[in-house]
Design a protein around this motif. Structure first.
Motif, PDB file in Angstrom:
ATOM      1  N   THR A 109      37.836  33.818  44.219  1.00 28.07           N
ATOM      2  CA  THR A 109      39.134  34.340  43.770  1.00 28.07           C
ATOM      3  C   THR A 109      40.104  34.549  44.924  1.00 28.07           C
ATOM      4  O   THR A 109      41.326  34.599  44.701  1.00 28.07           O
ATOM      5  CB  THR A 109      38.957  35.663  42.993  1.00 28.07           C
ATOM      6  OG1 THR A 109      38.282  36.623  43.810  1.00 28.07           O
ATOM      7  CG2 THR A 109      38.173  35.435  41.706  1.00 28.07           C
ATOM      8  N   ARG A 248      50.900  38.263  43.865  1.00 26.44           N
ATOM      9  CA  ARG A 248      49.456  38.205  44.069  1.00 26.44           C
ATOM     10  C   ARG A 248      49.098  38.279  45.551  1.00 26.44           C
ATOM     11  O   ARG A 248      48.150  38.967  45.947  1.00 26.44           O
ATOM     12  CB  ARG A 248      48.910  36.918  43.460  1.00 26.44           C
ATOM     13  CG  ARG A 248      47.407  36.757  43.595  1.00 26.44           C
ATOM     14  CD  ARG A 248      47.038  35.937  44.812  1.00 26.44           C
ATOM     15  NE  ARG A 248      45.600  35.842  45.003  1.00 26.44           N
ATOM     16  CZ  ARG A 248      45.039  35.302  46.074  1.00 26.44           C
ATOM     17  NH1 ARG A 248      45.798  34.828  47.051  1.00 26.44           N
ATOM     18  NH2 ARG A 248      43.735  35.248  46.188  1.00 26.44           N
ATOM     19  N   TYR A 251      49.487  41.822  46.813  1.00 27.31           N
ATOM     20  CA  TYR A 251      48.385  42.648  46.314  1.00 27.31           C
ATOM     21  C   TYR A 251      47.106  42.427  47.111  1.00 27.31           C
ATOM     22  O   TYR A 251      46.470  43.394  47.551  1.00 27.31           O
ATOM     23  CB  TYR A 251      48.125  42.356  44.833  1.00 27.31           C
ATOM     24  CG  TYR A 251      46.739  42.789  44.402  1.00 27.31           C
ATOM     25  CD1 TYR A 251      46.403  44.142  44.318  1.00 27.31           C
ATOM     26  CD2 TYR A 251      45.756  41.849  44.100  1.00 27.31           C
ATOM     27  CE1 TYR A 251      45.132  44.544  43.953  1.00 27.31           C
ATOM     28  CE2 TYR A 251      44.480  42.238  43.738  1.00 27.31           C
ATOM     29  CZ  TYR A 251      44.175  43.587  43.659  1.00 27.31           C
ATOM     30  OH  TYR A 251      42.906  43.978  43.318  1.00 27.31           O
ATOM     31  N   ARG A 252      46.728  41.152  47.325  1.00 25.30           N
ATOM     32  CA  ARG A 252      45.470  40.904  48.029  1.00 25.30           C
ATOM     33  C   ARG A 252      45.541  41.362  49.476  1.00 25.30           C
ATOM     34  O   ARG A 252      44.538  41.797  50.053  1.00 25.30           O
ATOM     35  CB  ARG A 252      45.097  39.414  47.959  1.00 25.30           C
ATOM     36  CG  ARG A 252      44.723  38.878  46.592  1.00 25.30           C
ATOM     37  CD  ARG A 252      43.707  39.722  45.842  1.00 25.30           C
ATOM     38  NE  ARG A 252      42.376  39.707  46.384  1.00 25.30           N
ATOM     39  CZ  ARG A 252      41.324  39.071  45.822  1.00 25.30           C
ATOM     40  NH1 ARG A 252      41.482  38.382  44.710  1.00 25.30           N
ATOM     41  NH2 ARG A 252      40.135  39.154  46.354  1.00 25.30           N
ATOM     42  N   PHE A 271      43.144  44.431  39.905  1.00 19.60           N
ATOM     43  CA  PHE A 271      42.717  43.039  40.096  1.00 19.60           C
ATOM     44  C   PHE A 271      43.090  42.183  38.883  1.00 19.60           C
ATOM     45  O   PHE A 271      43.596  41.072  39.026  1.00 19.60           O
ATOM     46  CB  PHE A 271      41.208  42.978  40.335  1.00 19.60           C
ATOM     47  CG  PHE A 271      40.697  41.585  40.599  1.00 19.60           C
ATOM     48  CD1 PHE A 271      40.725  41.051  41.875  1.00 19.60           C
ATOM     49  CD2 PHE A 271      40.209  40.796  39.564  1.00 19.60           C
ATOM     50  CE1 PHE A 271      40.281  39.758  42.120  1.00 19.60           C
ATOM     51  CE2 PHE A 271      39.764  39.508  39.795  1.00 19.60           C
ATOM     52  CZ  PHE A 271      39.797  38.987  41.083  1.00 19.60           C
ATOM     53  N   ASP A 275      46.113  40.014  40.283  1.00 21.13           N
ATOM     54  CA  ASP A 275      45.503  38.771  40.754  1.00 21.13           C
ATOM     55  C   ASP A 275      45.314  37.805  39.593  1.00 21.13           C
ATOM     56  O   ASP A 275      45.973  36.767  39.511  1.00 21.13           O
ATOM     57  CB  ASP A 275      44.170  39.043  41.452  1.00 21.13           C
ATOM     58  CG  ASP A 275      43.608  37.791  42.121  1.00 21.13           C
ATOM     59  OD1 ASP A 275      43.186  36.867  41.388  1.00 21.13           O
ATOM     60  OD2 ASP A 275      43.595  37.710  43.360  1.00 21.13           O
TER      61      ASP A 275
END
Length: 321
Positions: A109, A248, A251-252, A271, A275
């Protein structure tokens, strides 16, 4: 499936087995035993597998129809990797304490959106060719080369970091060194995406206001030659896609910065929304605003753009600004 626990022994010496209530401590202990810090919700995992399967299948059909074969190592590959990752999460929802599915999903992921991002770079390069390279700081060719190279570097760094972290977890060692490498890869990717969006915005503004870069060796073309409805819709699609990917990536980056046992990485809803949902939306956006539909099939992509063809015509020099 319900969880059962043994109740206190009855007076006749038998043991009564009763379902654990929502307020019992056993589900919490299962969360604590899970490497996620929670147990992935099964129906959500199934939903994302289905969604990724649908969009990936559509991308494969669209790639064959349009003969744009570069779509296979970009959105199609991204979808396949996402399916593998969410299959790992589904496995974890059934066997929450197993380590293999956790390791499977954490690596896949992280790296899955990278090929999809490369597709955005290729599409914007094609738009630049058609609208006029004089409005871009980089030529269409260099634009694709530079940003796709950055994407590959980010992919390699993330994969190396993911493998290192996964090995550390298997050996009961600290995964943070590998996680820091992954963070470096995702941060580099975030920087590349941010620069891509800034340059793309500058290109579109320069085109809109007809403010080309003045280059001595380049013939400046009139700006009205190629902005048809297909190009307009493709720009809209790329804008939405870029926003989803940017959210995304942010966020990661924050998630990995917070650590492998931080509140962010151990909160499932973050998540799922920031994501999983963002990449699903990005994938379906390119299905809807497909480059084969809006910019033409492979033969049109391989043909000379209007700006390139006209720039070889000496008569067009009168259109210099």
């Amino acid at each position: 499936m319900p969880i059962f626990a043994a109740a206190p022994a009855a007076t006749n010496g038998t043991v009564v087995v009763s379902p654990v209530t929502a307020n019992s401590t056993i589900p919490e202990s299962i969360d604590e035993l899970s490497p996620y810090g929670y147990v992935p919700t099964q129906w959500i995992c199934i939903l994302f597998i289905v969604l990724y399967g649908v969009t990936t299948g559509i991308h494969a059909v669209q790639a064959i129809w349009s003969r744009l074969w570069w779509l296979f190592p970009t959105p199609v590959l991204a979808g396949i990797i996402e399916i593998i990752g969410w299959s790992g999460r589904l496995w974890s929802s059934i066997s929450p304490t197993l380590l293999d599915p956790y390791l499977m999903q954490i690596v896949t992921t992280i790296i899955a959106p990278t090929p999809l991002i490369a597709a955005n770079f290729v599409i914007l390069g094609q738009i630049i060719r058609r609208l006029g390279q004089q409005y871009s700081r980089l030529s269409a060719t260099w634009y694709t080369i530079i940003f796709c190279s950055c994407d590959i570097i980010a992919l390699v760094v993330q994969a190396v970091g993911g493998a290192k972290a996964a090995t550390a977890v298997q050996d009961n060692e600290d995964p943070n060194p590998g996680g820091n490498i992954m963070l470096g890869g995702i941060a580099f990717q975030l920087a590349a995406v941010s620069i891509y969006l800034v340059l793309a915005t500058e290109f579109l503004l320069r085109y809109h206001y007809d403010k080309p870069f003045q280059r001595k060796s380049e013939t400046i073309m009139p700006k009205s030659f190629a902005l048809d409805w297909g190009v307009k819709l493709m720009i809209v699609g790329l804008a939405f896609d870029g926003v989803f990917i940017l959210i995304r990536s942010i966020y990661r980056t924050i998630e990995l910065s917070d650590g492998w046992s931080g509140r962010i990485i151990e909160t499932q809803v973050y998540f799922n929304v920031l994501d999983g949902a963002m990449i699903v939306l990005a994938m379906f956006t390119i299905n809807l605003f497909h480059p084969g539909l809006l910019l033409g099939k492979a033969d049109r992509w391989n043909a000379k753009s209007p700006s390139e063809a006209d720039s070889e015509n000496p008569d067009m020099k009168q259109h210099r600004s």
